[in-house]
Design a protein around this motif. Structure first.
Motif, short mmCIF file in Angstrom:
data_model
loop_
_atom_site.label_atom_id
_atom_site.label_comp_id
_atom_site.label_asym_id
_atom_site.label_seq_id
_atom_site.Cartn_x
_atom_site.Cartn_y
_atom_site.Cartn_z
N SER A 169 0.86 11.35 -17.98
CA SER A 169 0.07 10.28 -17.35
C SER A 169 -0.01 10.45 -15.83
O SER A 169 -0.74 9.72 -15.17
N LYS A 170 0.78 11.40 -15.31
CA LYS A 170 0.86 11.66 -13.87
C LYS A 170 1.29 10.42 -13.10
O LYS A 170 0.78 10.10 -12.04
N LYS A 171 2.27 9.73 -13.68
CA LYS A 171 2.81 8.53 -13.05
C LYS A 171 4.18 8.83 -12.44
O LYS A 171 5.08 9.31 -13.13
N TYR B 21 9.05 10.84 -13.43
CA TYR B 21 7.68 11.34 -13.36
C TYR B 21 7.24 11.72 -14.76
O TYR B 21 7.92 12.48 -15.45
N SER C 48 0.85 -1.21 0.00
CA SER C 48 0.00 0.00 0.00
C SER C 48 0.88 1.25 0.00
O SER C 48 0.91 2.01 0.97
N THR D 274 0.88 4.31 -1.43
CA THR D 274 0.32 5.65 -1.23
C THR D 274 -0.10 5.85 0.23
O THR D 274 0.18 6.90 0.82
N ASP E 240 -3.99 13.46 -5.55
CA ASP E 240 -4.89 12.33 -5.71
C ASP E 240 -4.81 11.66 -7.07
O ASP E 240 -5.02 10.46 -7.20
N ASP E 241 -4.50 12.44 -8.10
CA ASP E 241 -4.46 11.87 -9.45
C ASP E 241 -3.10 11.28 -9.83
O ASP E 241 -2.89 10.88 -10.97
N THR E 242 -2.17 11.21 -8.88
CA THR E 242 -0.84 10.66 -9.16
C THR E 242 -0.87 9.13 -9.05
O THR E 242 -1.34 8.58 -8.07
N GLN E 243 -0.40 8.49 -10.10
CA GLN E 243 -0.21 7.04 -10.08
C GLN E 243 1.18 6.78 -9.52
O GLN E 243 2.14 7.37 -9.99
N LEU E 244 1.28 5.90 -8.55
CA LEU E 244 2.56 5.65 -7.90
C LEU E 244 3.00 4.21 -8.13
O LEU E 244 2.21 3.28 -8.01
N GLU E 245 4.26 4.07 -8.48
CA GLU E 245 4.85 2.73 -8.63
C GLU E 245 6.19 2.73 -7.90
O GLU E 245 7.02 3.60 -8.13
#
Length: 102
Positions: free
Chosen positions: A65-67, A61, A32, A34, A46-51
């Protein structure tokens, strides 16, 4: 909300060191990311994709795509890196000894 990379790098370096010292924390972070990062004071838009990339050494970054891809480097094993780690802890520096945290 924009990402403050200076603040992110300082706090994330502390998170990385914590994963080296606490396997349960590392497991929770990987499951988890985030949620755990927010608990550690790292709030992402909130719109950030996290890996998280275990064993990774570079971050990236993609604004389209906001990744956000963050490395989760392995614990250092040589004595020079370990001395850097101990110095960081001693002086409460937010520096990661592997140069991957921005």
């Amino acid at each position: 909300m924009a990402i403050n990379y200076n603040e992110l790098s300082k706090k994330y370096a502390q998170v990385v060191v914590k994963t080296w010292e606490d396997n349960k924390f590392k497991e929770n972070l990987l499951q988890s990311p985030t949620k755990i990062l927010a608990e550690e004071g790292i709030d992402l838009p909130d719109d950030t994709q996290l890996e998280l990339v275990e064993g990774g050494t570079t971050q990236s970054y993609d604004s389209k795509s906001k990744k956000l891809i963050l490395p989760l480097p392995y614990k250092p094993t040589n004595s020079v890196d370990m001395m850097s780690l101990e110095s960081s802890k001693k002086y409460e520096l937010a520096a990661c000894c592997c140069c991957c945290c921005f």
